[in-house]
Scaffold this active site. Structure first.
Site, PDB file in Angstrom:
ATOM      1  N   GLY A 199       3.342 -10.118   1.405  1.00  0.00           N
ATOM      2  CA  GLY A 199       3.755  -9.798   0.888  1.00  0.00           C
ATOM      3  C   GLY A 199       2.732  -9.820  -1.130  1.00  0.00           C
ATOM      4  O   GLY A 199       2.325 -10.461  -0.886  1.00  0.00           O
TER       5      GLY A 199
ATOM      6  N   LYS B 154      -2.738  -8.184 -11.137  1.00  0.00           N
ATOM      7  CA  LYS B 154      -2.855  -9.305 -10.362  1.00  0.00           C
ATOM      8  C   LYS B 154      -2.903 -10.778 -11.027  1.00  0.00           C
ATOM      9  O   LYS B 154      -3.394 -10.917 -12.129  1.00  0.00           O
ATOM     10  CB  LYS B 154      -4.294  -9.577  -9.329  1.00  0.00           C
TER      11      LYS B 154
ATOM     12  N   ASP C 127       4.247 -19.598  -8.670  1.00  0.00           N
ATOM     13  CA  ASP C 127       4.744 -18.872 -10.064  1.00  0.00           C
ATOM     14  C   ASP C 127       3.813 -17.923 -10.322  1.00  0.00           C
ATOM     15  O   ASP C 127       4.121 -16.797 -11.191  1.00  0.00           O
ATOM     16  CB  ASP C 127       3.792 -19.742 -10.616  1.00  0.00           C
ATOM     17  N   GLY C 128       3.551 -16.762  -9.299  1.00  0.00           N
ATOM     18  CA  GLY C 128       3.218 -15.780  -9.197  1.00  0.00           C
ATOM     19  C   GLY C 128       2.187 -15.584 -10.351  1.00  0.00           C
ATOM     20  O   GLY C 128       1.771 -14.040 -10.947  1.00  0.00           O
TER      21      GLY C 128
ATOM     22  N   ARG D 138      -6.193  -4.729 -11.499  1.00  0.00           N
ATOM     23  CA  ARG D 138      -7.586  -4.228 -10.404  1.00  0.00           C
ATOM     24  C   ARG D 138      -6.917  -2.240  -9.561  1.00  0.00           C
ATOM     25  O   ARG D 138      -6.528  -2.448 -10.159  1.00  0.00           O
ATOM     26  CB  ARG D 138      -6.960  -5.033  -9.169  1.00  0.00           C
TER      27      ARG D 138
ATOM     28  N   ASP E 160      -3.904  -9.097   6.339  1.00  0.00           N
ATOM     29  CA  ASP E 160      -3.712  -8.746   4.577  1.00  0.00           C
ATOM     30  C   ASP E 160      -4.686  -8.440   4.208  1.00  0.00           C
ATOM     31  O   ASP E 160      -4.461  -8.539   2.947  1.00  0.00           O
ATOM     32  CB  ASP E 160      -2.541  -9.701   4.799  1.00  0.00           C
ATOM     33  N   ASN E 161      -5.874  -9.154   4.770  1.00  0.00           N
ATOM     34  CA  ASN E 161      -7.208  -9.230   3.230  1.00  0.00           C
ATOM     35  C   ASN E 161      -8.177  -7.605   3.822  1.00  0.00           C
ATOM     36  O   ASN E 161      -9.009  -7.357   3.589  1.00  0.00           O
ATOM     37  CB  ASN E 161      -7.585 -10.395   3.037  1.00  0.00           C
TER      38      ASN E 161
ATOM     39  N   ASP F 146      -9.415  -8.261  -1.980  1.00  0.00           N
ATOM     40  CA  ASP F 146      -9.200  -9.779  -1.945  1.00  0.00           C
ATOM     41  C   ASP F 146     -10.176 -10.898  -2.232  1.00  0.00           C
ATOM     42  O   ASP F 146     -10.919 -11.684  -1.386  1.00  0.00           O
ATOM     43  CB  ASP F 146      -8.541  -9.724  -1.562  1.00  0.00           C
TER      44      ASP F 146
END
Length: 491
Positions: free
Chosen positions: A88, A111, A123-124, A174, A250-251, A260
């Protein structure tokens, strides 16, 4: 002046388990580092309104524009061949979707905008260097004509992020045709949620393959469309010497865009075994392996759709195998045609593939620069005296000569005028790519507070198929000390 987004958020209208509502985490001092004004206009946005403190607030996540429905998308993925059932958006938040001036639906995503329910303890956040790398390379890919996500803006956050050391933080805005990935289907399949797979497939058909809705089996047509797009995309990567670096499922975007940009790079000297990523220790995602990995990833997507290809599992597997074989055929056709154009051939002949592979083999043995060799061939096709500059790119210049004799005989079999042939070759062989040493130079300066090299590099890359004397140094070979190069994941 107020920044206005005309949001129409189709993905947000899909309920759980596709995503989680998530607000960006505010940052202390957002500052616009770079705004892509032409892209803003393309999206129907006002670049002057975005090029303001209000714009920096929006593009950092501090202010949510009217109509946005911020969400973090759920997906799974095979990472270096190992399946992770839940990944995710761990540091990205989809603000919403706009329909651009050409009528295309585009995602607007932040992002590096803070932790989400999928952050897994992270930490995002994003550091300025990786944000600017994605800006540089994604915009370079767009200028090269390769399907890609785009960079609308880079905003410095005014706070550090901590990796091996403290780094300046940033947020990338993005833009994508969508952020649905192969891993999105895998996430639902791992949960055994066949109904959700069907709803996602219907969403993708409506968004990316509307003609598939009229097919006898829309889901077969969907898989065929994804395979066709991936075949063309990877062929284009190969034709400019691009190595994605982390082709996890996932990319890999369902839309067929490059997405990505982590440990990606363009090769200098041609070597099919080239790997740049510091974490790809076994070369899984090496340059030459990219077509096979794309087919492997598509096989994972086909597994998710088997029940929708045919109620009979054996028949469904046969259909999937036919489609996957079609990927190989489509890739090979696009690959050979692309390289045929790169060496100046207009008509098709059976021996062309062998001629192309002979050149690539010689380039690999003699470490000839990929970009400069093909660019130089355009001049040599028009003026044989220019062979000298191409020969000089080979460690043993004589290795070029034997191939050049066969190439010139092949060119003579066609009636295309030399000037027209050179123009056609220059239109597919870039003079300028994001050379690794130039990218690193721009990033180091920007991190230190000087964005001038970053801006000049972007200007050089904006028109890659033109010979511009002011940017000649960006087309030059790298210094010898830059021969060994490694890239790192932005997380």
């Amino acid at each position: 002046m107020t920044a206005h987004f005309s949001f129409d958020n189709s993905y947000a209208r899909l309920d759980a388990p596709f995503h989680r509502p998530t607000l960006p985490t505010p940052v202390p001092a957002p500052r616009l580092v770079q705004l892509n004004r032409p892209l803003a206009e393309e999206l129907g946005l006002d670049p002057d309104a975005l090029d303001s403190q209000e714009g920096a607030e929006i593009l950092s996540g501090n202010r949510i524009p009217r109509g946005a429905e911020p969400i973090a998308a759920a997906y799974a993925g095979h990472q270096f061949g190992n399946f992770v059932p839940q990944l995710g958006d761990g540091r990205a938040i989809l603000l919403g979707e706009v329909v651009d001036r050409a009528g295309r639906r585009r995602d607007i995503q932040l992002k590096g905008s803070g932790p989400t329910p999928f952050s897994r303890g992270g930490d995002g956040r994003a550091a300025l260097g990786p944000v600017l790398r994605e800006y540089i390379v994604s915009e370079a890919m767009a200028a090269l004509g390769i399907p890609t996500t785009r960079a609308l803006a880079a905003v410095a956050t005014g706070e550090p992020v901590y990796r091996e050391t403290a780094l300046p933080g940033a947020v990338l805005t993005r833009v994508a045709a969508s952020h649905v990935r192969i891993g999105t289907f895998q996430f639902l399949a791992a949960r055994g949620d066949d109904d959700a797979i069907g709803r996602l497939a219907d969403h993708v058909i409506a968004r990316h393959d509307p003609q598939a809705a009229e097919a006898p089996n829309p889901y077969r047509a969907l898989l065929e469309g994804v395979a066709r797009r991936q075949a063309r995309l990877v062929a284009r990567w190969m034709q400019v010497g691009f190595i994605h670096g982390v082709m996890n499922t996932d990319n890999m975007s369902i839309s067929g865009e490059t997405i990505d940009y982590g440990p990606c790079a363009f090769m200098d000297g041609y070597d099919p075994a080239t790997v740049f990523s510091s974490i790809d220790r076994n070369g899984r995602y090496a340059y030459a392996n990219q077509p096979g990995i794309a087919q492997w990833n598509l096989t994972r997507l086909a597994e998710c759709l088997l029940s929708r290809l045919d109620p009979d599992e054996s028949r469904a597997i046969e259909i999937a195998q036919d489609i996957l074989a079609g990927f190989a055929e489509a890739f090979n056709a696009a690959y050979v045609q692309g390289f045929r154009e790169k060496i100046g051939l207009h008509d098709e002949q059976d021996e062309d593939a062998a001629l192309i592979q002979d050149l690539l083999g010689r380039m690999a043995r003699e470490t000839a620069d990929f970009t400069l060799t093909f660019r130089g061939l355009g001049t040599a096709a028009e003026t044989p005296e220019a062979d000298a500059s191409v020969r000089a790119l080979f460690a043993d210049p004589a290795a070029y000569d034997g191939w050049a004799v066969r190439w010139r005989a092949r060119l003579a079999a066609e009636s295309l005028a030399p000037a027209a042939r050179k123009a056609a070759m220059d239109a597919v062989n870039p003079a300028v790519i994001p050379r690794n040493h130039r990218v690193e130079e721009a990033l180091a300066a920007a991190i230190a507070g000087d964005t001038a090299p970053f801006e000049r590099l972007n200007a050089a890359l904006a028109r890659p198929y033109e010979d511009r004397p002011d940017f000649a140094s960006y087309a030059a070979l790298p210094p010898e000390r830059e021969a060994a190069y490694r890239t790192f994941c932005g997380t």
